[in-house]
Motif scaffolding. Sequence first.
Motif, PDB file in Angstrom:
ATOM      1  N   GLY A 141       0.807  -1.211   0.000  1.00  0.00           N
ATOM      2  CA  GLY A 141       0.000   0.000   0.000  1.00  0.00           C
ATOM      3  C   GLY A 141       0.840   1.260   0.000  1.00  0.00           C
ATOM      4  N   ASP A 142       2.119   1.108   0.327  1.00  0.00           N
ATOM      5  CA  ASP A 142       2.981   2.272   0.509  1.00  0.00           C
ATOM      6  C   ASP A 142       4.091   2.390  -0.530  1.00  0.00           C
ATOM      7  OD1 ASP A 142       2.046   3.794   2.637  1.00  0.00           O
ATOM      8  OD2 ASP A 142       4.026   3.880   3.548  1.00  0.00           O
ATOM      9  N   THR A 143       4.211   1.390  -1.400  1.00  0.00           N
ATOM     10  CA  THR A 143       5.290   1.389  -2.395  1.00  0.00           C
ATOM     11  C   THR A 143       4.700   0.999  -3.747  1.00  0.00           C
ATOM     12  OG1 THR A 143       5.781  -0.939  -1.933  1.00  0.00           O
ATOM     13  CG2 THR A 143       7.052   0.701  -0.708  1.00  0.00           C
ATOM     14  N   GLY A 144       5.509   1.076  -4.790  1.00  0.00           N
ATOM     15  CA  GLY A 144       5.000   0.717  -6.109  1.00  0.00           C
ATOM     16  C   GLY A 144       6.094   0.200  -7.023  1.00  0.00           C
ATOM     17  N   GLY A 145       5.674  -0.235  -8.210  1.00  0.00           N
ATOM     18  CA  GLY A 145       6.610  -0.610  -9.265  1.00  0.00           C
ATOM     19  C   GLY A 145       7.531  -1.764  -8.920  1.00  0.00           C
ATOM     20  N   HIS A 146       8.712  -1.737  -9.544  1.00  0.00           N
ATOM     21  CA  HIS A 146       9.689  -2.814  -9.344  1.00  0.00           C
ATOM     22  C   HIS A 146      10.220  -2.837  -7.916  1.00  0.00           C
ATOM     23  CE1 HIS A 146       9.680  -3.881 -13.549  1.00  0.00           C
ATOM     24  NE2 HIS A 146       9.964  -2.642 -13.895  1.00  0.00           N
ATOM     25  N   PHE A 147      10.263  -1.665  -7.285  1.00  0.00           N
ATOM     26  CA  PHE A 147      10.708  -1.592  -5.882  1.00  0.00           C
ATOM     27  C   PHE A 147       9.772  -2.441  -5.017  1.00  0.00           C
ATOM     28  CE2 PHE A 147      10.547   0.950  -1.762  1.00  0.00           C
ATOM     29  CZ  PHE A 147      11.760   0.470  -1.281  1.00  0.00           C
ATOM     30  N   GLN A 148       8.487  -2.245  -5.227  1.00  0.00           N
ATOM     31  CA  GLN A 148       7.495  -3.030  -4.486  1.00  0.00           C
ATOM     32  C   GLN A 148       7.673  -4.523  -4.757  1.00  0.00           C
ATOM     33  OE1 GLN A 148       3.304  -3.843  -5.850  1.00  0.00           O
ATOM     34  NE2 GLN A 148       2.851  -2.209  -4.386  1.00  0.00           N
ATOM     35  N   ARG A 149       7.878  -4.882  -6.016  1.00  0.00           N
ATOM     36  CA  ARG A 149       8.032  -6.305  -6.366  1.00  0.00           C
ATOM     37  C   ARG A 149       9.220  -6.926  -5.638  1.00  0.00           C
ATOM     38  NH1 ARG A 149       8.121  -6.901 -12.744  1.00  0.00           N
ATOM     39  NH2 ARG A 149       8.743  -9.011 -12.165  1.00  0.00           N
ATOM     40  N   MET A 150      10.322  -6.190  -5.564  1.00  0.00           N
ATOM     41  CA  MET A 150      11.505  -6.728  -4.887  1.00  0.00           C
ATOM     42  C   MET A 150      11.242  -6.909  -3.390  1.00  0.00           C
ATOM     43  SD  MET A 150      14.473  -7.941  -5.288  1.00  0.00           S
ATOM     44  CE  MET A 150      16.029  -8.299  -4.446  1.00  0.00           C
ATOM     45  N   LEU A 151      10.586  -5.926  -2.775  1.00  0.00           N
ATOM     46  CA  LEU A 151      10.271  -6.044  -1.344  1.00  0.00           C
ATOM     47  C   LEU A 151       9.349  -7.238  -1.087  1.00  0.00           C
ATOM     48  CD1 LEU A 151       9.715  -2.312  -0.250  1.00  0.00           C
ATOM     49  CD2 LEU A 151      11.779  -3.701   0.014  1.00  0.00           C
ATOM     50  N   VAL A 152       8.381  -7.443  -1.982  1.00  0.00           N
ATOM     51  CA  VAL A 152       7.466  -8.575  -1.821  1.00  0.00           C
ATOM     52  C   VAL A 152       8.225  -9.901  -1.913  1.00  0.00           C
ATOM     53  CG1 VAL A 152       5.519  -9.820  -2.887  1.00  0.00           C
ATOM     54  CG2 VAL A 152       5.378  -7.345  -2.533  1.00  0.00           C
ATOM     55  N   VAL A 153       9.167  -9.989  -2.860  1.00  0.00           N
ATOM     56  CA  VAL A 153       9.992 -11.199  -2.967  1.00  0.00           C
ATOM     57  C   VAL A 153      10.756 -11.430  -1.655  1.00  0.00           C
ATOM     58  CG1 VAL A 153      12.005 -12.233  -4.107  1.00  0.00           C
ATOM     59  CG2 VAL A 153      10.201 -11.190  -5.486  1.00  0.00           C
ATOM     60  N   LEU A 154      11.363 -10.367  -1.121  1.00  0.00           N
ATOM     61  CA  LEU A 154      12.128 -10.505   0.134  1.00  0.00           C
ATOM     62  C   LEU A 154      11.206 -10.910   1.293  1.00  0.00           C
ATOM     63  CD1 LEU A 154      14.511  -7.407  -0.153  1.00  0.00           C
ATOM     64  CD2 LEU A 154      15.090  -9.807  -0.593  1.00  0.00           C
ATOM     65  N   LEU A 155       9.972 -10.402   1.262  1.00  0.00           N
ATOM     66  CA  LEU A 155       9.013 -10.719   2.327  1.00  0.00           C
ATOM     67  C   LEU A 155       8.532 -12.177   2.289  1.00  0.00           C
ATOM     68  CD1 LEU A 155       6.893  -7.460   2.466  1.00  0.00           C
ATOM     69  CD2 LEU A 155       7.984  -8.546   4.441  1.00  0.00           C
ATOM     70  N   GLN A 156       8.730 -12.846   1.159  1.00  0.00           N
ATOM     71  CA  GLN A 156       8.335 -14.264   1.093  1.00  0.00           C
ATOM     72  C   GLN A 156       9.254 -15.114   1.973  1.00  0.00           C
ATOM     73  OE1 GLN A 156       5.347 -14.585  -0.285  1.00  0.00           O
ATOM     74  NE2 GLN A 156       5.819 -12.417  -0.583  1.00  0.00           N
ATOM     75  N   ALA A 157      10.429 -14.568   2.297  1.00  0.00           N
ATOM     76  CA  ALA A 157      11.367 -15.252   3.196  1.00  0.00           C
ATOM     77  C   ALA A 157      11.644 -16.677   2.735  1.00  0.00           C
ATOM     78  CB  ALA A 157      10.818 -15.254   4.628  1.00  0.00           C
ATOM     79  N   SER A 158      11.772 -16.862   1.411  1.00  0.00           N
ATOM     80  CA  SER A 158      11.979 -18.228   0.930  1.00  0.00           C
ATOM     81  C   SER A 158      13.238 -18.329   0.073  1.00  0.00           C
ATOM     82  CB  SER A 158      10.755 -18.692   0.146  1.00  0.00           C
ATOM     83  OG  SER A 158      10.428 -17.743  -0.845  1.00  0.00           O
ATOM     84  N   ARG A 159      14.268 -17.558   0.458  1.00  0.00           N
ATOM     85  CA  ARG A 159      15.553 -17.664  -0.213  1.00  0.00           C
ATOM     86  C   ARG A 159      16.017 -19.116  -0.212  1.00  0.00           C
ATOM     87  NH1 ARG A 159      18.741 -13.716  -1.979  1.00  0.00           N
ATOM     88  NH2 ARG A 159      18.091 -11.713  -1.141  1.00  0.00           N
ATOM     89  N   GLN A 160      16.549 -19.570  -1.348  1.00  0.00           N
ATOM     90  CA  GLN A 160      17.022 -20.954  -1.400  1.00  0.00           C
ATOM     91  C   GLN A 160      18.254 -21.139  -0.526  1.00  0.00           C
ATOM     92  OE1 GLN A 160      17.485 -20.393  -5.484  1.00  0.00           O
ATOM     93  NE2 GLN A 160      15.318 -20.711  -5.937  1.00  0.00           N
TER      94      GLN A 160
END
Length: 317
Positions: A141-160
């Motif tokens: 709700g507070d970010t957008g674009g590719h920046f938002q996408r990267m944060l969402v990936v990091l928030l999945q906490a599923s780094r191999q």
Amino acid sequence: MAGRGTVKPHSGFNANDDAEVLYKAMKGLGTDEAAILQLLTARSNAQRQEIKAAYKTLHGKDLVDNLKSELGGKFESLIVALMIPPIMYDVKCLRDAIKGAGTDEKVLVEILASRSPNEVSQIKSLYKREHNDDLEEDVCGDTGGHFQRMLVVLLQASRQQGIQEDLIQSDAQALFAAGEQKFGTDEGQFITILGNRSNAHLRKVFEEYRKLSGYEIEESIQRETSGTLQEVLLAVVKCARSVPGYFADSLYSAMKGAGTDDKTLIRIMASRSEVDMLDIRAEFRKRFATSLHKMIQGDTSGDYRKALLLLCGGDDA
């Protein structure tokens, strides 16, 4: 990373005795700041929680509320930060970064890029429990674009985990093709690879990338991206290379030039004092013409400076 902090549990610890020292330091006229800062910087976070409980039991008052009413300014902010349990502190910093006026992207980047997947999972569930909100939804709700996408990936906490030998070459090639080799940039590739591979794997990919392209991955990210996306990608790369190195860079940036970014200084000194402050100091000394201790000394003053220097824990000639 165990035992790489400057703050260690105090041996011979007695929560009731410590609570009394703090009570005496604050009661009556005036406040004995020296007693407060010397005691609290010499106790582990877990011990501070026990002192908080003992204080309430003995005096029927909330220790943090008392500290807030007796102390002020940056010194107060630092001491209060030290009193909050680590995951709770990350949750508080993220909440403030999102809910304040505007968004403090720097905080989102720092915490989500540097914490382990396990820590990010704990942060998400505590955030939900404390605020009854979903951290990912709040970030979106507070970010957008590719920046938002990267944060969402990091928030999945599923780094191999581990190194996938068969992917090193193709990952490096994919990054090269997504940036330097094409007109425009395929940000999605950068996000997928940098957001999902393990740090050990990424270090191998960066090596391969340099052989392949003739560039360090950081140079390409600086050329191919901009703004907050660039910030988060660079933070992830720095953390993959060395988390203490990343924090050393952040501390240097917070203090160099005119003015000091005290929020960042407090956040890092409080949150890393028990984790990897010794390594941060070593990286700082390696990277810059001065030590962390000397830089804090030159950039801060008063009880705030005294407390920061105790958390720093020593000078590196």
